[in-house]
Design a protein around this motif. Structure first.
Motif, PDB file in Angstrom:
ATOM      1  N   LYS A 219       0.830  -1.211   0.000  1.00  0.00           N
ATOM      2  CA  LYS A 219       0.000   0.000   0.000  1.00  0.00           C
ATOM      3  C   LYS A 219       0.858   1.253   0.000  1.00  0.00           C
ATOM      4  N   LYS A 220       1.917   1.237   0.796  1.00  0.00           N
ATOM      5  CA  LYS A 220       2.797   2.409   0.863  1.00  0.00           C
ATOM      6  C   LYS A 220       3.492   2.630  -0.483  1.00  0.00           C
ATOM      7  N   PHE A 221       3.975   1.560  -1.101  1.00  0.00           N
ATOM      8  CA  PHE A 221       4.648   1.687  -2.391  1.00  0.00           C
ATOM      9  C   PHE A 221       3.700   2.214  -3.454  1.00  0.00           C
ATOM     10  N   ILE A 222       2.498   1.638  -3.525  1.00  0.00           N
ATOM     11  CA  ILE A 222       1.530   2.071  -4.541  1.00  0.00           C
ATOM     12  C   ILE A 222       1.127   3.526  -4.307  1.00  0.00           C
ATOM     13  N   GLY A 223       0.971   3.916  -3.050  1.00  0.00           N
ATOM     14  CA  GLY A 223       0.648   5.307  -2.750  1.00  0.00           C
ATOM     15  C   GLY A 223       1.751   6.258  -3.159  1.00  0.00           C
ATOM     16  N   GLU A 224       2.996   5.920  -2.794  1.00  0.00           N
ATOM     17  CA  GLU A 224       4.124   6.778  -3.176  1.00  0.00           C
ATOM     18  C   GLU A 224       4.335   6.771  -4.687  1.00  0.00           C
ATOM     19  N   LEU A 225       4.137   5.618  -5.316  1.00  0.00           N
ATOM     20  CA  LEU A 225       4.265   5.532  -6.770  1.00  0.00           C
ATOM     21  C   LEU A 225       3.226   6.417  -7.451  1.00  0.00           C
ATOM     22  N   SER A 226       2.001   6.383  -6.960  1.00  0.00           N
ATOM     23  CA  SER A 226       0.926   7.182  -7.557  1.00  0.00           C
ATOM     24  C   SER A 226       1.195   8.673  -7.395  1.00  0.00           C
ATOM     25  N   VAL A 227       1.495   9.084  -6.182  1.00  0.00           N
ATOM     26  CA  VAL A 227       1.740  10.514  -5.936  1.00  0.00           C
ATOM     27  C   VAL A 227       2.979  10.983  -6.698  1.00  0.00           C
ATOM     28  N   GLY A 228       4.047  10.205  -6.631  1.00  0.00           N
ATOM     29  CA  GLY A 228       5.270  10.570  -7.343  1.00  0.00           C
ATOM     30  C   GLY A 228       5.064  10.633  -8.847  1.00  0.00           C
ATOM     31  N   GLY A 229       4.332   9.674  -9.396  1.00  0.00           N
ATOM     32  CA  GLY A 229       4.067   9.665 -10.829  1.00  0.00           C
ATOM     33  C   GLY A 229       3.223  10.843 -11.280  1.00  0.00           C
ATOM     34  N   ILE A 230       2.214  11.168 -10.478  1.00  0.00           N
ATOM     35  CA  ILE A 230       1.353  12.308 -10.821  1.00  0.00           C
ATOM     36  C   ILE A 230       2.135  13.618 -10.749  1.00  0.00           C
ATOM     37  N   VAL A 231       2.913  13.789  -9.700  1.00  0.00           N
ATOM     38  CA  VAL A 231       3.702  15.024  -9.548  1.00  0.00           C
ATOM     39  C   VAL A 231       4.730  15.142 -10.671  1.00  0.00           C
ATOM     40  N   LEU A 232       5.441  14.065 -10.947  1.00  0.00           N
ATOM     41  CA  LEU A 232       6.452  14.091 -12.007  1.00  0.00           C
ATOM     42  C   LEU A 232       5.819  14.384 -13.365  1.00  0.00           C
TER      43      LEU A 232
ATOM     44  N   VAL B 279      12.572  10.236 -26.781  1.00  0.00           N
ATOM     45  CA  VAL B 279      13.705   9.582 -26.117  1.00  0.00           C
ATOM     46  C   VAL B 279      14.146  10.383 -24.892  1.00  0.00           C
ATOM     47  N   ALA B 280      14.221  11.693 -25.012  1.00  0.00           N
ATOM     48  CA  ALA B 280      14.635  12.523 -23.873  1.00  0.00           C
ATOM     49  C   ALA B 280      13.638  12.402 -22.721  1.00  0.00           C
ATOM     50  N   THR B 281      12.357  12.449 -23.035  1.00  0.00           N
ATOM     51  CA  THR B 281      11.330  12.327 -21.994  1.00  0.00           C
ATOM     52  C   THR B 281      11.345  10.936 -21.380  1.00  0.00           C
ATOM     53  N   PHE B 282      11.476   9.923 -22.217  1.00  0.00           N
ATOM     54  CA  PHE B 282      11.493   8.544 -21.735  1.00  0.00           C
ATOM     55  C   PHE B 282      12.686   8.317 -20.805  1.00  0.00           C
ATOM     56  N   VAL B 283      13.849   8.791 -21.190  1.00  0.00           N
ATOM     57  CA  VAL B 283      15.046   8.624 -20.359  1.00  0.00           C
ATOM     58  C   VAL B 283      14.896   9.392 -19.047  1.00  0.00           C
ATOM     59  N   PHE B 284      14.309  10.572 -19.094  1.00  0.00           N
ATOM     60  CA  PHE B 284      14.077  11.332 -17.866  1.00  0.00           C
ATOM     61  C   PHE B 284      13.167  10.561 -16.909  1.00  0.00           C
ATOM     62  N   PHE B 285      12.071  10.041 -17.424  1.00  0.00           N
ATOM     63  CA  PHE B 285      11.158   9.251 -16.590  1.00  0.00           C
ATOM     64  C   PHE B 285      11.833   7.966 -16.106  1.00  0.00           C
ATOM     65  N   TYR B 286      12.628   7.349 -16.962  1.00  0.00           N
ATOM     66  CA  TYR B 286      13.323   6.114 -16.590  1.00  0.00           C
ATOM     67  C   TYR B 286      14.198   6.363 -15.354  1.00  0.00           C
ATOM     68  N   PHE B 287      14.998   7.407 -15.396  1.00  0.00           N
ATOM     69  CA  PHE B 287      15.893   7.671 -14.267  1.00  0.00           C
ATOM     70  C   PHE B 287      15.140   8.172 -13.033  1.00  0.00           C
ATOM     71  N   ALA B 288      14.078   8.920 -13.233  1.00  0.00           N
ATOM     72  CA  ALA B 288      13.286   9.380 -12.088  1.00  0.00           C
ATOM     73  C   ALA B 288      12.640   8.200 -11.364  1.00  0.00           C
ATOM     74  N   PHE B 289      12.035   7.288 -12.122  1.00  0.00           N
ATOM     75  CA  PHE B 289      11.430   6.114 -11.492  1.00  0.00           C
ATOM     76  C   PHE B 289      12.489   5.153 -10.961  1.00  0.00           C
ATOM     77  N   LEU B 290      13.629   5.087 -11.625  1.00  0.00           N
ATOM     78  CA  LEU B 290      14.728   4.266 -11.127  1.00  0.00           C
ATOM     79  C   LEU B 290      15.176   4.757  -9.752  1.00  0.00           C
ATOM     80  N   PHE B 291      15.318   6.055  -9.613  1.00  0.00           N
ATOM     81  CA  PHE B 291      15.700   6.633  -8.325  1.00  0.00           C
ATOM     82  C   PHE B 291      14.646   6.334  -7.263  1.00  0.00           C
ATOM     83  N   PHE B 292      13.377   6.545  -7.592  1.00  0.00           N
ATOM     84  CA  PHE B 292      12.291   6.296  -6.642  1.00  0.00           C
ATOM     85  C   PHE B 292      12.258   4.838  -6.206  1.00  0.00           C
ATOM     86  N   GLU B 293      12.283   3.917  -7.163  1.00  0.00           N
ATOM     87  CA  GLU B 293      12.182   2.495  -6.836  1.00  0.00           C
ATOM     88  C   GLU B 293      13.384   2.005  -6.047  1.00  0.00           C
ATOM     89  N   THR B 294      14.570   2.449  -6.424  1.00  0.00           N
ATOM     90  CA  THR B 294      15.773   2.039  -5.702  1.00  0.00           C
ATOM     91  C   THR B 294      15.744   2.548  -4.270  1.00  0.00           C
TER      92      THR B 294
END
Length: 164
Positions: A8-21, A104-119
């Motif tokens: 629940k905590k992960f899904i909540g943080e993932l949702s809020v982080g994804g929406i904000v990003l 590609v630029a947007t995809f790579v930006f999201f890739y690293f942002a979510f990589l940081f969050f998940e790690t």
């Protein structure tokens, strides 16, 4: 119970982080770089959001098999994400071919942002898991009733003391 709370905590943080990003990137494209916005943009956050669900359910499944396998499951998910991301980028570049640089630029930006969050999330999860395992081990070894029988009692009654 512990795993349900983590999911629940992960899904909540993932949702809020994804929406904000997503909101930050949309606002940046709208106000700073309107020519970079492309029609396929909404699929990028959806891709990473769905992959986040795959992560947490894969980790939950692995946790039920054994907590010692979580690191391997995490690495498998990372490799799978890298391979699928490369395939998405290749597909977009060769099949769709519109605004490839922006995609590609947007995809790579999201890739690293979510990589940081998940790690960051899974490192905290592993630390809490190790801490709870250490606390449980200390409870079992130090405060257990069985330690008196193992440590100093060789078949004599524990209340009777040493019978020499």
């Amino acid at each position: 119970m512990f795993l349900t709370t983590v999911k629940k905590k992960f899904i909540g943080e993932l949702s809020v982080g994804g929406i904000v990003l997503t909101a930050v990137v949309v606002l940046a494209y709208h106000f700073l770089m309107p020519e970079w916005y492309f029609a396929w943009f909404p699929l990028i956050p959806v891709f990473f959001y769905l992959f986040g669900f795959l992560y947490i359910y894969m980790i939950a499944f692995t946790y039920e098999l054994g907590a010692d396998k979580i690191a391997m499951a995490y690495l498998i998910c990372k490799v799978l994400k890298l391979i699928l991301s490369a395939l998405v980028l290749i597909f977009y570049g060769f099949v769709i071919g519109q605004d490839v640089v922006a995609f590609v630029a947007t995809f790579v930006f999201f890739y690293f942002a979510f990589l940081f969050f998940e790690t960051r999330f899974f490192l905290r999860f592993e630390a809490r898991l190790k801490l709870s395992k250490q606390v449980n081990n200390e409870k079992n070894t130090v405060h257990s009733n069985n330690t008196a029988a193992v440590v100093g009692n060789t078949g004599n009654d524990a209340e009777g003391g040493d019978r020499r």
